[in-house]
Design a protein around this motif. Structure first.
Motif, PDB file in Angstrom:
ATOM      1  N   LEU A 149       0.825  -1.204   0.000  1.00 43.97           N
ATOM      2  CA  LEU A 149       0.000   0.000   0.000  1.00 43.97           C
ATOM      3  C   LEU A 149       0.863   1.260   0.000  1.00 43.97           C
ATOM      4  O   LEU A 149       0.551   2.217  -0.692  1.00 43.97           O
ATOM      5  N   ALA A 150       1.953   1.244   0.726  1.00 48.68           N
ATOM      6  CA  ALA A 150       2.809   2.434   0.777  1.00 48.68           C
ATOM      7  C   ALA A 150       3.363   2.759  -0.599  1.00 48.68           C
ATOM      8  O   ALA A 150       3.463   3.921  -0.971  1.00 48.68           O
ATOM      9  N   PHE A 151       3.709   1.718  -1.382  1.00 50.01           N
ATOM     10  CA  PHE A 151       4.245   1.988  -2.715  1.00 50.01           C
ATOM     11  C   PHE A 151       3.162   2.589  -3.594  1.00 50.01           C
ATOM     12  O   PHE A 151       3.438   3.454  -4.416  1.00 50.01           O
ATOM     13  N   GLN A 152       1.912   2.146  -3.424  1.00 55.91           N
ATOM     14  CA  GLN A 152       0.806   2.724  -4.195  1.00 55.91           C
ATOM     15  C   GLN A 152       0.669   4.211  -3.863  1.00 55.91           C
ATOM     16  O   GLN A 152       0.475   5.032  -4.754  1.00 55.91           O
ATOM     17  N   GLU A 153       0.771   4.557  -2.599  1.00 56.58           N
ATOM     18  CA  GLU A 153       0.701   5.963  -2.195  1.00 56.58           C
ATOM     19  C   GLU A 153       1.855   6.750  -2.801  1.00 56.58           C
ATOM     20  O   GLU A 153       1.679   7.862  -3.282  1.00 56.58           O
ATOM     21  N   ALA A 154       3.034   6.156  -2.777  1.00 60.25           N
ATOM     22  CA  ALA A 154       4.191   6.818  -3.365  1.00 60.25           C
ATOM     23  C   ALA A 154       3.999   6.984  -4.867  1.00 60.25           C
ATOM     24  O   ALA A 154       4.349   8.025  -5.433  1.00 60.25           O
TER      25      ALA A 154
ATOM     26  N   ARG B 197       6.336   0.662 -14.231  1.00 65.19           N
ATOM     27  CA  ARG B 197       5.282   1.246 -15.074  1.00 65.19           C
ATOM     28  C   ARG B 197       4.127   0.276 -15.287  1.00 65.19           C
ATOM     29  O   ARG B 197       2.972   0.687 -15.329  1.00 65.19           O
ATOM     30  N   ARG B 198       4.431  -1.021 -15.411  1.00 69.39           N
ATOM     31  CA  ARG B 198       3.355  -2.017 -15.582  1.00 69.39           C
ATOM     32  C   ARG B 198       2.540  -2.178 -14.304  1.00 69.39           C
ATOM     33  O   ARG B 198       1.319  -2.303 -14.341  1.00 69.39           O
ATOM     34  N   MET B 199       3.208  -2.179 -13.173  1.00 67.80           N
ATOM     35  CA  MET B 199       2.529  -2.386 -11.894  1.00 67.80           C
ATOM     36  C   MET B 199       1.714  -1.173 -11.457  1.00 67.80           C
ATOM     37  O   MET B 199       0.701  -1.320 -10.776  1.00 67.80           O
ATOM     38  N   TYR B 200       2.158   0.007 -11.837  1.00 61.50           N
ATOM     39  CA  TYR B 200       1.521   1.250 -11.405  1.00 61.50           C
ATOM     40  C   TYR B 200       1.207   2.099 -12.626  1.00 61.50           C
ATOM     41  O   TYR B 200       2.023   2.920 -13.051  1.00 61.50           O
ATOM     42  N   PRO B 201       0.019   1.910 -13.208  1.00 59.67           N
ATOM     43  CA  PRO B 201      -0.339   2.607 -14.448  1.00 59.67           C
ATOM     44  C   PRO B 201      -0.216   4.132 -14.355  1.00 59.67           C
ATOM     45  O   PRO B 201       0.048   4.787 -15.353  1.00 59.67           O
ATOM     46  N   GLN B 202      -0.365   4.685 -13.169  1.00 58.26           N
ATOM     47  CA  GLN B 202      -0.250   6.134 -13.028  1.00 58.26           C
ATOM     48  C   GLN B 202       1.178   6.611 -13.295  1.00 58.26           C
ATOM     49  O   GLN B 202       1.409   7.793 -13.496  1.00 58.26           O
ATOM     50  N   LEU B 203       2.136   5.677 -13.345  1.00 58.34           N
ATOM     51  CA  LEU B 203       3.530   6.024 -13.640  1.00 58.34           C
ATOM     52  C   LEU B 203       3.916   5.666 -15.071  1.00 58.34           C
ATOM     53  O   LEU B 203       5.069   5.833 -15.461  1.00 58.34           O
TER      54      LEU B 203
END
Length: 108
Positions: A1-6, A64-70
């Protein structure tokens, strides 16, 4: 969850710089700057350091694949974000300034 927030915080910061350079990134459109700033400000220095370390240990394409917002961030931008997290972990005033700047951004 912390990585998602980051990731949300990074996407918000990236969206601001991309808007300034006239690049469009629709993946960042759903990130609320105030919410991202609040999430970032709630992270402890140790959490920020862990995020920086995790980002440096992962392949940027995987991030980038794991976090589409990046998805719109370059390898260099992802590495810069990791450096910024580490700097904020070492300088609480820098974290405070970054979150204040994010809160002042428009959601678009």
């Amino acid at each position: 969850l912390a990585f998602q927030e980051a990731a949300d915080a990074m996407a918000t910061s990236s969206a601001k710089s991309q808007k300034a350079s006239r690049k469009s990134n629709h993946n960042n459109a759903n990130v609320d700057p105030t919410q991202a700033a609040d999430q970032l400000s709630n992270m402890s220095p140790e959490q920020l350091r862990q995020q920086a370390q995790q980002m440096r240990s992962m392949d940027p394409a995987s991030i980038r694949r794991m976090y589409p917002q990046l998805a719109g961030m370059s390898d260099a931008q992802i590495q810069m974000a990791a450096s910024q997290f580490e700097a904020m972990a070492n300088n609480p005033e820098m974290l405070k300034q970054a979150t204040q700047q994010m809160k002042n951004m428009s959601p678009e």
